[in-house]
Design a protein around this motif. Structure first.
Motif, PDB file in Angstrom:
ATOM      1  N   ALA A 113      -5.114 -16.307  76.771  1.00 39.53           N
ATOM      2  CA  ALA A 113      -4.274 -15.255  77.333  1.00 39.53           C
ATOM      3  C   ALA A 113      -5.051 -13.965  77.516  1.00 39.53           C
ATOM      4  N   GLN A 114      -4.837 -13.327  78.635  1.00 39.20           N
ATOM      5  CA  GLN A 114      -5.435 -12.031  78.903  1.00 39.20           C
ATOM      6  C   GLN A 114      -4.372 -10.945  78.754  1.00 39.20           C
ATOM      7  N   ALA A 115      -4.820  -9.708  78.685  1.00 40.06           N
ATOM      8  CA  ALA A 115      -3.918  -8.597  78.440  1.00 40.06           C
ATOM      9  C   ALA A 115      -3.019  -8.324  79.641  1.00 40.06           C
ATOM     10  N   LEU A 116      -1.914  -7.653  79.372  1.00 38.28           N
ATOM     11  CA  LEU A 116      -1.029  -7.186  80.431  1.00 38.28           C
ATOM     12  C   LEU A 116      -1.778  -6.243  81.364  1.00 38.28           C
ATOM     13  N   ASP A 117      -1.221  -6.011  82.531  1.00 41.73           N
ATOM     14  CA  ASP A 117      -1.880  -5.087  83.441  1.00 41.73           C
ATOM     15  C   ASP A 117      -1.840  -3.671  82.884  1.00 41.73           C
ATOM     16  N   GLU A 118      -2.620  -2.793  83.493  1.00 39.89           N
ATOM     17  CA  GLU A 118      -2.815  -1.450  82.954  1.00 39.89           C
ATOM     18  C   GLU A 118      -1.500  -0.681  82.792  1.00 39.89           C
ATOM     19  N   LYS A 119      -0.608  -0.825  83.754  1.00 35.29           N
ATOM     20  CA  LYS A 119       0.651  -0.096  83.698  1.00 35.29           C
ATOM     21  C   LYS A 119       1.492  -0.536  82.512  1.00 35.29           C
ATOM     22  N   LEU A 120       1.605  -1.847  82.306  1.00 32.30           N
ATOM     23  CA  LEU A 120       2.408  -2.352  81.190  1.00 32.30           C
ATOM     24  C   LEU A 120       1.740  -2.080  79.851  1.00 32.30           C
ATOM     25  N   LEU A 121       0.408  -2.084  79.826  1.00 31.48           N
ATOM     26  CA  LEU A 121      -0.280  -1.773  78.577  1.00 31.48           C
ATOM     27  C   LEU A 121      -0.002  -0.339  78.140  1.00 31.48           C
ATOM     28  N   GLY A 234       2.867 -25.266  70.686  1.00 30.05           N
ATOM     29  CA  GLY A 234       2.890 -25.771  69.322  1.00 30.05           C
ATOM     30  C   GLY A 234       4.260 -26.304  68.984  1.00 30.05           C
ATOM     31  N   CYS A 235       4.335 -27.061  67.877  1.00 29.78           N
ATOM     32  CA  CYS A 235       5.619 -27.610  67.446  1.00 29.78           C
ATOM     33  C   CYS A 235       5.654 -27.712  65.911  1.00 29.78           C
ATOM     34  N   PRO A 236       5.822 -26.584  65.237  1.00 29.33           N
ATOM     35  CA  PRO A 236       5.831 -25.229  65.790  1.00 29.33           C
ATOM     36  C   PRO A 236       4.421 -24.672  65.836  1.00 29.33           C
ATOM     37  N   PRO A 237       4.195 -23.602  66.597  1.00 32.89           N
ATOM     38  CA  PRO A 237       2.889 -22.952  66.541  1.00 32.89           C
ATOM     39  C   PRO A 237       2.691 -22.275  65.186  1.00 32.89           C
ATOM     40  N   HIS A 238       1.479 -22.295  64.701  1.00 33.23           N
ATOM     41  CA  HIS A 238       1.156 -21.635  63.434  1.00 33.23           C
ATOM     42  C   HIS A 238       1.341 -20.118  63.600  1.00 33.23           C
ATOM     43  N   PRO A 239       1.757 -19.398  62.547  1.00 33.15           N
ATOM     44  CA  PRO A 239       1.885 -17.945  62.664  1.00 33.15           C
ATOM     45  C   PRO A 239       0.630 -17.269  63.210  1.00 33.15           C
ATOM     46  N   LEU A 240      -0.550 -17.805  62.865  1.00 28.93           N
ATOM     47  CA  LEU A 240      -1.791 -17.217  63.372  1.00 28.93           C
ATOM     48  C   LEU A 240      -1.921 -17.418  64.875  1.00 28.93           C
ATOM     49  N   THR A 241      -1.455 -18.550  65.373  1.00 25.42           N
ATOM     50  CA  THR A 241      -1.459 -18.801  66.814  1.00 25.42           C
ATOM     51  C   THR A 241      -0.537 -17.815  67.532  1.00 25.42           C
ATOM     52  N   ILE A 242       0.619 -17.566  66.941  1.00 27.27           N
ATOM     53  CA  ILE A 242       1.571 -16.617  67.535  1.00 27.27           C
ATOM     54  C   ILE A 242       0.982 -15.211  67.522  1.00 27.27           C
ATOM     55  N   LEU A 243       0.437 -14.797  66.385  1.00 22.59           N
ATOM     56  CA  LEU A 243      -0.136 -13.458  66.274  1.00 22.59           C
ATOM     57  C   LEU A 243      -1.305 -13.286  67.230  1.00 22.59           C
ATOM     58  N   ASP A 244      -2.150 -14.288  67.312  1.00 16.57           N
ATOM     59  CA  ASP A 244      -3.296 -14.221  68.229  1.00 16.57           C
ATOM     60  C   ASP A 244      -2.832 -14.032  69.664  1.00 16.57           C
ATOM     61  N   GLY A 245      -1.791 -14.752  70.066  1.00 17.97           N
ATOM     62  CA  GLY A 245      -1.276 -14.617  71.424  1.00 17.97           C
ATOM     63  C   GLY A 245      -0.708 -13.237  71.688  1.00 17.97           C
ATOM     64  N   LEU A 246       0.058 -12.714  70.731  1.00 16.31           N
ATOM     65  CA  LEU A 246       0.651 -11.383  70.902  1.00 16.31           C
ATOM     66  C   LEU A 246      -0.428 -10.311  71.012  1.00 16.31           C
ATOM     67  N   LEU A 247      -1.459 -10.407  70.184  1.00 19.02           N
ATOM     68  CA  LEU A 247      -2.514  -9.402  70.209  1.00 19.02           C
ATOM     69  C   LEU A 247      -3.348  -9.492  71.477  1.00 19.02           C
ATOM     70  N   ARG A 248      -3.529 -10.690  71.989  1.00 11.63           N
ATOM     71  CA  ARG A 248      -4.246 -10.831  73.264  1.00 11.63           C
ATOM     72  C   ARG A 248      -3.426 -10.221  74.393  1.00 11.63           C
ATOM     73  N   LEU A 249      -2.130 -10.410  74.349  1.00 18.76           N
ATOM     74  CA  LEU A 249      -1.271  -9.855  75.387  1.00 18.76           C
ATOM     75  C   LEU A 249      -1.369  -8.332  75.413  1.00 18.76           C
ATOM     76  N   LEU A 250      -1.572  -7.725  74.250  1.00 22.82           N
ATOM     77  CA  LEU A 250      -1.649  -6.269  74.143  1.00 22.82           C
ATOM     78  C   LEU A 250      -3.086  -5.756  74.196  1.00 22.82           C
ATOM     79  N   GLY A 251      -4.031  -6.639  74.491  1.00 27.58           N
ATOM     80  CA  GLY A 251      -5.424  -6.225  74.614  1.00 27.58           C
ATOM     81  C   GLY A 251      -6.089  -5.879  73.306  1.00 27.58           C
ATOM     82  N   ARG A 252      -5.554  -6.361  72.182  1.00 29.96           N
ATOM     83  CA  ARG A 252      -6.134  -6.062  70.872  1.00 29.96           C
ATOM     84  C   ARG A 252      -7.261  -7.027  70.499  1.00 29.96           C
TER      85      ARG A 252
END
Length: 273
Positions: A113-121, A234-252
């Motif tokens: 996953a890559q970060a949101l666009d500049e406006k949404l970030l 995932g079924c279910p995704p591991h908490p680390l997988t979820i956190l990693d995705g969220l942080l990538r979405l926010l460019g962290r």
């Protein structure tokens, strides 16, 4: 009360350092990014695809592809194949921005996953409020999302919080198979979120319908009703997988945009401090 304070002092700092430090060690039974090697099955016996309960595996002209959006990570395919065509590694990085990026085949690397666009970030990069909706889930994905709020993970330190009202949210985090009985409720919830808004699909059910895909009482994933900004398989995704995705979405996290299909070591290419 004094005993409680003393006990807390003895425990020390309990929140993990990730992503500024190494990620927590994954358990031995964890199933992460899979590797697909059709060369191990020259005859194309299709035993692996026939064993898959969600038709996540497709074999066309001896080319094997695995749809992580449908995959339950049950390893039935790995067990059924005597040649080891499908193997699951320990890399927790699975989240993707586009549905098509969840397809894994012989030579393709999983596009992270890559970060949101500049406006949404600018809007959500420092403060993201999400309304979590269980749209017919079994409570497994919901439980792992809840884990992120515990002291060990402390999701709020990144400015990400789950809120009670969609009117106070920046987007939806959807779990479950999106049953027809939940259709009106989830549409009203989506409409109540002020624009601009984002949608995050967590788990195989929310991405594709999971084991219920094709059933007339489910919508086969959140994408059938709304535009989805982040898919976390995932079924279910591991908490680390979820956190990693969220942080990538926010460019962290920006540690490369792809995971090689042969990279089976979770955290070997760790995030930059």
């Amino acid at each position: 009360m004094i005993k409680a304070f003393l006990a807390r002092l003895q425990q020390g700092h309990r929140t993990m350092k990730f992503p500024d430090g190494p990620p927590p060690e994954m358990p031995d039974h964890f199933r992460g990014v899979p590797k697909v090697d059709p060369s191990r099955c020259p005859d194309g016996c299709k035993a692996c695809s026939e064993a898959c309960p969600t038709d996540a595996l497709r074999i066309i002209d001896k080319d094997t592809s695995l749809d992580l959006g449908r995959c339950l990570f049950c390893t039935e395919c790995q067990t059924a194949c005597p040649e080891g065509t499908i193997t699951f590694g320990s890399d927790y990085r699975l989240a993707a921005r586009n549905r098509a990026d969840l397809m894994v085949s012989k030579d393709d690397a999983l596009k992270l996953a890559q970060a949101l666009d500049e406006k949404l970030l600018k809007l959500f990069g420092r403060s993201l409020k999400l309304r979590q909706v269980s749209a017919g889930g079994c409570n497994a994905c919901e439980a792992d999302v809840n884990v992120l709020g515990t002291v060990g993970w402390d999701l709020s330190r990144f400015g990400i919080q789950m809120v009670a009202s969609p009117r106070h949210a920046d987007g939806l985090l959807i779990t479950g198979a999106l049953s027809k009985n939940m259709e009106l409720a989830i549409k009203k919830t989506y409409d109540a979120v002020p624009a601009p808004k984002i949608v995050i699909a967590v788990g195989a059910c929310a991405i594709s319908g999971g084991p219920y895909a094709g059933h007339p009482e489910v919508w086969n994933g959140a994408g059938a009703l709304f535009p989805v900004d982040l898919y976390i398989p995932g079924c279910p995704p591991h908490p680390l997988t979820i956190l990693d995705g969220l942080l990538r979405l926010l460019g962290r996290i920006e540690d490369g945009s792809r995971v090689a299909a042969s990279d089976h070591q979770g955290g070997t290419a760790g995030p930059k401090p």
